[in-house]
Design a protein around this motif. Sequence first.
Motif, PDB file in Angstrom:
ATOM      1  N   CYS A  51       0.807  -1.226   0.000  1.00  0.00           N
ATOM      2  CA  CYS A  51       0.000   0.000   0.000  1.00  0.00           C
ATOM      3  C   CYS A  51       0.839   1.274   0.000  1.00  0.00           C
ATOM      4  O   CYS A  51       0.313   2.358  -0.212  1.00  0.00           O
ATOM      5  CB  CYS A  51      -0.947   0.019   1.191  1.00  0.00           C
ATOM      6  SG  CYS A  51      -0.130   0.193   2.794  1.00  0.00           S
ATOM      7  N   GLY A  52       2.144   1.151   0.266  1.00  0.00           N
ATOM      8  CA  GLY A  52       3.024   2.317   0.255  1.00  0.00           C
ATOM      9  C   GLY A  52       3.022   3.137   1.531  1.00  0.00           C
ATOM     10  O   GLY A  52       3.715   4.134   1.622  1.00  0.00           O
ATOM     11  N   LYS A  53       2.255   2.703   2.540  1.00  0.00           N
ATOM     12  CA  LYS A  53       2.213   3.443   3.804  1.00  0.00           C
ATOM     13  C   LYS A  53       3.477   3.190   4.602  1.00  0.00           C
ATOM     14  O   LYS A  53       4.064   2.117   4.527  1.00  0.00           O
ATOM     15  CB  LYS A  53       1.010   3.019   4.642  1.00  0.00           C
ATOM     16  CG  LYS A  53      -0.306   3.480   4.097  1.00  0.00           C
ATOM     17  CD  LYS A  53      -1.418   3.108   5.053  1.00  0.00           C
ATOM     18  CE  LYS A  53      -2.756   3.592   4.557  1.00  0.00           C
ATOM     19  NZ  LYS A  53      -3.850   3.234   5.469  1.00  0.00           N
ATOM     20  N   ASN A  54       3.881   4.208   5.384  1.00  0.00           N
ATOM     21  CA  ASN A  54       5.020   4.054   6.276  1.00  0.00           C
ATOM     22  C   ASN A  54       4.591   3.279   7.515  1.00  0.00           C
ATOM     23  O   ASN A  54       3.517   3.523   8.058  1.00  0.00           O
ATOM     24  CB  ASN A  54       5.592   5.412   6.688  1.00  0.00           C
ATOM     25  CG  ASN A  54       6.360   6.042   5.572  1.00  0.00           C
ATOM     26  OD1 ASN A  54       6.906   5.374   4.721  1.00  0.00           O
ATOM     27  ND2 ASN A  54       6.394   7.363   5.565  1.00  0.00           N
ATOM     28  N   ILE A  55       5.439   2.372   7.969  1.00  0.00           N
ATOM     29  CA  ILE A  55       5.205   1.597   9.179  1.00  0.00           C
ATOM     30  C   ILE A  55       6.341   1.952  10.132  1.00  0.00           C
ATOM     31  O   ILE A  55       7.500   1.696   9.843  1.00  0.00           O
ATOM     32  CB  ILE A  55       5.219   0.088   8.890  1.00  0.00           C
ATOM     33  CG1 ILE A  55       4.162  -0.256   7.833  1.00  0.00           C
ATOM     34  CG2 ILE A  55       5.005  -0.704  10.166  1.00  0.00           C
ATOM     35  CD1 ILE A  55       4.304  -1.659   7.285  1.00  0.00           C
ATOM     36  N   ASN A  56       5.992   2.569  11.256  1.00  0.00           N
ATOM     37  CA  ASN A  56       6.997   2.931  12.251  1.00  0.00           C
ATOM     38  C   ASN A  56       6.934   1.959  13.400  1.00  0.00           C
ATOM     39  O   ASN A  56       5.866   1.738  13.977  1.00  0.00           O
ATOM     40  CB  ASN A  56       6.754   4.360  12.754  1.00  0.00           C
ATOM     41  CG  ASN A  56       6.941   5.378  11.655  1.00  0.00           C
ATOM     42  OD1 ASN A  56       7.941   5.335  10.949  1.00  0.00           O
ATOM     43  ND2 ASN A  56       5.982   6.260  11.492  1.00  0.00           N
ATOM     44  N   ILE A  57       8.071   1.379  13.743  1.00  0.00           N
ATOM     45  CA  ILE A  57       8.170   0.421  14.826  1.00  0.00           C
ATOM     46  C   ILE A  57       9.139   0.972  15.854  1.00  0.00           C
ATOM     47  O   ILE A  57      10.259   1.320  15.516  1.00  0.00           O
ATOM     48  CB  ILE A  57       8.660  -0.956  14.311  1.00  0.00           C
ATOM     49  CG1 ILE A  57       7.717  -1.468  13.231  1.00  0.00           C
ATOM     50  CG2 ILE A  57       8.784  -1.947  15.467  1.00  0.00           C
ATOM     51  CD1 ILE A  57       8.235  -2.664  12.489  1.00  0.00           C
ATOM     52  N   LYS A  58       8.686   1.060  17.088  1.00  0.00           N
ATOM     53  CA  LYS A  58       9.532   1.598  18.158  1.00  0.00           C
ATOM     54  C   LYS A  58       9.892   0.473  19.119  1.00  0.00           C
ATOM     55  O   LYS A  58       9.023  -0.231  19.610  1.00  0.00           O
ATOM     56  CB  LYS A  58       8.813   2.710  18.906  1.00  0.00           C
ATOM     57  CG  LYS A  58       9.666   3.336  19.985  1.00  0.00           C
ATOM     58  CD  LYS A  58       8.961   4.473  20.653  1.00  0.00           C
ATOM     59  CE  LYS A  58       9.877   5.051  21.719  1.00  0.00           C
ATOM     60  NZ  LYS A  58       9.270   6.149  22.441  1.00  0.00           N
ATOM     61  N   ALA A  59      11.179   0.307  19.377  1.00  0.00           N
ATOM     62  CA  ALA A  59      11.662  -0.697  20.335  1.00  0.00           C
ATOM     63  C   ALA A  59      11.718  -0.065  21.711  1.00  0.00           C
ATOM     64  O   ALA A  59      12.154   1.067  21.876  1.00  0.00           O
ATOM     65  CB  ALA A  59      13.024  -1.197  19.925  1.00  0.00           C
ATOM     66  N   GLU A  60      11.257  -0.802  22.703  1.00  0.00           N
ATOM     67  CA  GLU A  60      11.303  -0.272  24.080  1.00  0.00           C
ATOM     68  C   GLU A  60      12.258  -1.086  24.903  1.00  0.00           C
ATOM     69  O   GLU A  60      12.528  -2.197  24.687  1.00  0.00           O
ATOM     70  CB  GLU A  60       9.910  -0.311  24.691  1.00  0.00           C
ATOM     71  CG  GLU A  60       8.965   0.613  23.976  1.00  0.00           C
ATOM     72  CD  GLU A  60       7.579   0.636  24.607  1.00  0.00           C
ATOM     73  OE1 GLU A  60       7.351  -0.031  25.633  1.00  0.00           O
ATOM     74  OE2 GLU A  60       6.726   1.328  24.079  1.00  0.00           O
TER      75      GLU A  60
END
Length: 60
Positions: A51-60
């Motif tokens: 879909c071209g959307k950005n996926i942001n993943i944050k590590a904690e």
Amino acid sequence: MGITRVGLSQHINGNPSVEVLERIASALDVPVTELFEHPKNNSISLTCPHCGKNINIKAE
């Protein structure tokens, strides 16, 4: 990838097989090794190849 959201969650939180890891990496269009790399700056941004959307993943 041919699995449900619940199935994906179970694989990620359990002990995924090499086949499942390869399918996840293929869906994200990244090498399998990138699934195990420590993200820089505690976050990583991917672009969905479908879909071209950005996926942001944050590590904690």
